[in-house]
Design a protein around this motif. Structure first.
Motif, PDB file in Angstrom:
ATOM      1  N   VAL A 113      -2.795 -15.847  -7.804  1.00 34.36           N
ATOM      2  CA  VAL A 113      -3.190 -15.817  -6.388  1.00 34.36           C
ATOM      3  C   VAL A 113      -3.985 -17.028  -5.914  1.00 34.36           C
ATOM      4  CG1 VAL A 113      -3.156 -13.306  -6.252  1.00 34.36           C
ATOM      5  CG2 VAL A 113      -5.258 -14.467  -6.929  1.00 34.36           C
ATOM      6  N   ILE A 114      -4.413 -17.904  -6.826  1.00 38.75           N
ATOM      7  CA  ILE A 114      -5.327 -18.975  -6.430  1.00 38.75           C
ATOM      8  C   ILE A 114      -4.683 -19.980  -5.481  1.00 38.75           C
ATOM      9  CG2 ILE A 114      -4.894 -20.480  -8.416  1.00 38.75           C
ATOM     10  CD1 ILE A 114      -8.281 -19.833  -6.672  1.00 38.75           C
ATOM     11  N   ALA A 115      -3.417 -20.303  -5.679  1.00 40.13           N
ATOM     12  CA  ALA A 115      -2.760 -21.277  -4.799  1.00 40.13           C
ATOM     13  C   ALA A 115      -2.693 -20.750  -3.370  1.00 40.13           C
ATOM     14  CB  ALA A 115      -1.364 -21.607  -5.320  1.00 40.13           C
ATOM     15  N   GLU A 116      -2.360 -19.494  -3.211  1.00 39.95           N
ATOM     16  CA  GLU A 116      -2.298 -18.899  -1.865  1.00 39.95           C
ATOM     17  C   GLU A 116      -3.683 -18.813  -1.239  1.00 39.95           C
ATOM     18  OE1 GLU A 116      -0.991 -17.629   1.623  1.00 39.95           O
ATOM     19  OE2 GLU A 116       0.264 -18.370  -0.003  1.00 39.95           O
ATOM     20  N   THR A 117      -4.690 -18.531  -2.038  1.00 38.62           N
ATOM     21  CA  THR A 117      -6.067 -18.473  -1.529  1.00 38.62           C
ATOM     22  C   THR A 117      -6.498 -19.833  -0.990  1.00 38.62           C
ATOM     23  OG1 THR A 117      -6.625 -16.724  -3.099  1.00 38.62           O
ATOM     24  CG2 THR A 117      -8.459 -17.971  -2.156  1.00 38.62           C
ATOM     25  N   VAL A 118      -6.232 -20.888  -1.747  1.00 44.09           N
ATOM     26  CA  VAL A 118      -6.598 -22.244  -1.309  1.00 44.09           C
ATOM     27  C   VAL A 118      -5.822 -22.621  -0.054  1.00 44.09           C
ATOM     28  CG1 VAL A 118      -6.543 -24.691  -1.946  1.00 44.09           C
ATOM     29  CG2 VAL A 118      -7.314 -22.979  -3.602  1.00 44.09           C
ATOM     30  N   ARG A 119      -4.524 -22.319  -0.025  1.00 45.87           N
ATOM     31  CA  ARG A 119      -3.713 -22.624   1.166  1.00 45.87           C
ATOM     32  C   ARG A 119      -4.260 -21.891   2.398  1.00 45.87           C
ATOM     33  NH1 ARG A 119       0.720 -22.997  -2.275  1.00 45.87           N
ATOM     34  NH2 ARG A 119       1.167 -20.782  -2.217  1.00 45.87           N
ATOM     35  N   ALA A 120      -4.623 -20.633   2.239  1.00 47.99           N
ATOM     36  CA  ALA A 120      -5.137 -19.850   3.372  1.00 47.99           C
ATOM     37  C   ALA A 120      -6.457 -20.416   3.872  1.00 47.99           C
ATOM     38  CB  ALA A 120      -5.305 -18.389   2.970  1.00 47.99           C
ATOM     39  N   LEU A 121      -7.315 -20.846   2.964  1.00 45.89           N
ATOM     40  CA  LEU A 121      -8.594 -21.438   3.384  1.00 45.89           C
ATOM     41  C   LEU A 121      -8.372 -22.751   4.125  1.00 45.89           C
ATOM     42  CD1 LEU A 121     -10.735 -20.710   0.217  1.00 45.89           C
ATOM     43  CD2 LEU A 121     -11.107 -19.773   2.514  1.00 45.89           C
ATOM     44  N   LEU A 122      -7.467 -23.569   3.637  1.00 48.24           N
ATOM     45  CA  LEU A 122      -7.210 -24.863   4.290  1.00 48.24           C
ATOM     46  C   LEU A 122      -6.470 -24.713   5.612  1.00 48.24           C
ATOM     47  CD1 LEU A 122      -6.281 -27.020   1.181  1.00 48.24           C
ATOM     48  CD2 LEU A 122      -8.411 -27.071   2.498  1.00 48.24           C
ATOM     49  N   ALA A 123      -5.826 -23.586   5.831  1.00 53.40           N
ATOM     50  CA  ALA A 123      -5.074 -23.366   7.071  1.00 53.40           C
ATOM     51  C   ALA A 123      -5.958 -22.854   8.213  1.00 53.40           C
ATOM     52  CB  ALA A 123      -3.939 -22.368   6.822  1.00 53.40           C
ATOM     53  N   GLN A 124      -7.216 -22.601   7.956  1.00 57.23           N
ATOM     54  CA  GLN A 124      -8.128 -22.115   8.992  1.00 57.23           C
ATOM     55  C   GLN A 124      -8.287 -23.154  10.095  1.00 57.23           C
ATOM     56  OE1 GLN A 124      -9.600 -18.988   8.912  1.00 57.23           O
ATOM     57  NE2 GLN A 124      -8.249 -18.713   7.165  1.00 57.23           N
ATOM     58  N   ASP A 125      -8.632 -22.702  11.287  1.00 59.41           N
ATOM     59  CA  ASP A 125      -8.899 -23.618  12.395  1.00 59.41           C
ATOM     60  C   ASP A 125     -10.161 -24.427  12.161  1.00 59.41           C
ATOM     61  OD1 ASP A 125      -6.673 -22.823  13.772  1.00 59.41           O
ATOM     62  OD2 ASP A 125      -7.731 -21.341  14.984  1.00 59.41           O
ATOM     63  N   HIS A 126     -11.099 -23.850  11.447  1.00 62.27           N
ATOM     64  CA  HIS A 126     -12.371 -24.509  11.181  1.00 62.27           C
ATOM     65  C   HIS A 126     -12.188 -25.476  10.014  1.00 62.27           C
ATOM     66  CE1 HIS A 126     -16.693 -24.689  11.738  1.00 62.27           C
ATOM     67  NE2 HIS A 126     -16.790 -24.814  10.434  1.00 62.27           N
ATOM     68  N   PRO A 127     -12.572 -26.743  10.162  1.00 63.71           N
ATOM     69  CA  PRO A 127     -12.386 -27.692   9.073  1.00 63.71           C
ATOM     70  C   PRO A 127     -13.252 -27.326   7.869  1.00 63.71           C
ATOM     71  CG  PRO A 127     -13.745 -28.656  10.773  1.00 63.71           C
ATOM     72  CD  PRO A 127     -13.257 -27.334  11.305  1.00 63.71           C
ATOM     73  N   CYS A 128     -12.666 -27.370   6.688  1.00 60.06           N
ATOM     74  CA  CYS A 128     -13.450 -27.058   5.502  1.00 60.06           C
ATOM     75  C   CYS A 128     -12.940 -27.806   4.283  1.00 60.06           C
ATOM     76  CB  CYS A 128     -13.456 -25.559   5.228  1.00 60.06           C
ATOM     77  SG  CYS A 128     -11.900 -24.889   4.647  1.00 60.06           S
ATOM     78  N   GLU A 129     -13.829 -27.946   3.335  1.00 62.00           N
ATOM     79  CA  GLU A 129     -13.513 -28.498   2.030  1.00 62.00           C
ATOM     80  C   GLU A 129     -13.509 -27.316   1.077  1.00 62.00           C
ATOM     81  OE1 GLU A 129     -15.566 -31.583  -1.132  1.00 62.00           O
ATOM     82  OE2 GLU A 129     -16.799 -30.615   0.367  1.00 62.00           O
ATOM     83  N   SER A 136     -11.036 -20.517 -17.890  1.00 68.72           N
ATOM     84  CA  SER A 136     -10.016 -19.518 -17.606  1.00 68.72           C
ATOM     85  C   SER A 136      -8.878 -19.649 -18.623  1.00 68.72           C
ATOM     86  CB  SER A 136      -9.491 -19.711 -16.185  1.00 68.72           C
ATOM     87  OG  SER A 136      -8.649 -18.652 -15.825  1.00 68.72           O
ATOM     88  N   PRO A 137      -8.419 -18.527 -19.202  1.00 67.73           N
ATOM     89  CA  PRO A 137      -7.397 -18.607 -20.244  1.00 67.73           C
ATOM     90  C   PRO A 137      -5.985 -18.895 -19.716  1.00 67.73           C
ATOM     91  CG  PRO A 137      -7.922 -16.313 -19.795  1.00 67.73           C
ATOM     92  CD  PRO A 137      -8.869 -17.146 -18.977  1.00 67.73           C
ATOM     93  N   ASP A 138      -5.800 -18.884 -18.415  1.00 60.00           N
ATOM     94  CA  ASP A 138      -4.464 -19.117 -17.861  1.00 60.00           C
ATOM     95  C   ASP A 138      -4.442 -20.456 -17.110  1.00 60.00           C
ATOM     96  OD1 ASP A 138      -5.947 -18.540 -15.651  1.00 60.00           O
ATOM     97  OD2 ASP A 138      -4.815 -16.790 -15.034  1.00 60.00           O
ATOM     98  N   ALA A 139      -3.481 -20.648 -16.245  1.00 63.04           N
ATOM     99  CA  ALA A 139      -3.302 -21.922 -15.523  1.00 63.04           C
ATOM    100  C   ALA A 139      -3.975 -21.912 -14.150  1.00 63.04           C
ATOM    101  CB  ALA A 139      -1.826 -22.217 -15.394  1.00 63.04           C
ATOM    102  N   THR A 140      -5.095 -21.217 -14.020  1.00 59.21           N
ATOM    103  CA  THR A 140      -5.773 -21.141 -12.725  1.00 59.21           C
ATOM    104  C   THR A 140      -6.150 -22.531 -12.200  1.00 59.21           C
ATOM    105  OG1 THR A 140      -6.633 -18.947 -13.215  1.00 59.21           O
ATOM    106  CG2 THR A 140      -7.779 -20.203 -11.517  1.00 59.21           C
ATOM    107  N   ALA A 141      -6.745 -23.357 -13.048  1.00 61.11           N
ATOM    108  CA  ALA A 141      -7.190 -24.685 -12.607  1.00 61.11           C
ATOM    109  C   ALA A 141      -6.001 -25.548 -12.171  1.00 61.11           C
ATOM    110  CB  ALA A 141      -7.953 -25.371 -13.723  1.00 61.11           C
ATOM    111  N   ALA A 142      -4.932 -25.498 -12.897  1.00 61.38           N
ATOM    112  CA  ALA A 142      -3.753 -26.302 -12.560  1.00 61.38           C
ATOM    113  C   ALA A 142      -3.131 -25.825 -11.249  1.00 61.38           C
ATOM    114  CB  ALA A 142      -2.722 -26.237 -13.691  1.00 61.38           C
ATOM    115  N   ARG A 143      -3.084 -24.528 -11.031  1.00 60.80           N
ATOM    116  CA  ARG A 143      -2.481 -23.998  -9.808  1.00 60.80           C
ATOM    117  C   ARG A 143      -3.367 -24.218  -8.583  1.00 60.80           C
ATOM    118  NH1 ARG A 143       1.504 -19.376 -11.065  1.00 60.80           N
ATOM    119  NH2 ARG A 143       2.577 -20.419 -12.782  1.00 60.80           N
ATOM    120  N   ALA A 144      -4.675 -24.341  -8.799  1.00 62.12           N
ATOM    121  CA  ALA A 144      -5.603 -24.575  -7.687  1.00 62.12           C
ATOM    122  C   ALA A 144      -5.429 -25.971  -7.118  1.00 62.12           C
ATOM    123  CB  ALA A 144      -7.031 -24.364  -8.137  1.00 62.12           C
ATOM    124  N   ARG A 145      -4.981 -26.899  -7.935  1.00 62.36           N
ATOM    125  CA  ARG A 145      -4.807 -28.275  -7.482  1.00 62.36           C
ATOM    126  C   ARG A 145      -3.635 -28.348  -6.555  1.00 62.36           C
ATOM    127  NH1 ARG A 145      -5.959 -29.286 -13.137  1.00 62.36           N
ATOM    128  NH2 ARG A 145      -8.110 -29.969 -13.241  1.00 62.36           N
TER     129      ARG A 145
END
Length: 90
Positions: free
Chosen positions: A57-73, A81-90
């Motif tokens: 779910v991390i890629a969708e979470t990041v996309r949703a945050l960046l799609a907000q009207d309010h500018p954010c980093e 994390s034992p899985d590919a969370t870090a790679a998918r977040a990029r």
């Protein structure tokens, strides 16, 4: 001791307000540089997402945050994390 307490109380309620009324129009304390993307005059924000084993779910979470009207980093904090969370977040 009472005089100090009363002085701090007076500064908190009257002095700080007066200081801000003078400092803000004078431009004191403002960060100089380009305005953040988005609506003009709106301040940017930094969103920190703590993620552990969120590969699905991390890629969708990041996309949703960046799609907000309010500018954010978006900063994803992924530590060990034992899985590919870090790679998918990029």
């Amino acid at each position: 001791m009472q005089l100090l307490a009363l002085s701090l109380l007076a500064w908190t309620h009257a002095g700080w307000s007066l200081f801000l009324r003078i400092a803000v129009p004078a431009g004191l304390g403002r960060v100089r540089g380009p305005a953040p993307a988005g609506r003009p005059g709106s301040p940017g924000a930094t969103v920190v997402v703590a993620a552990y084993a969120e590969e699905t779910v991390i890629a969708e979470t990041v996309r949703a945050l960046l799609a907000q009207d309010h500018p954010c980093e978006v900063v994803v904090a992924c530590d060990g994390s034992p899985d590919a969370t870090a790679a998918r977040a990029r």
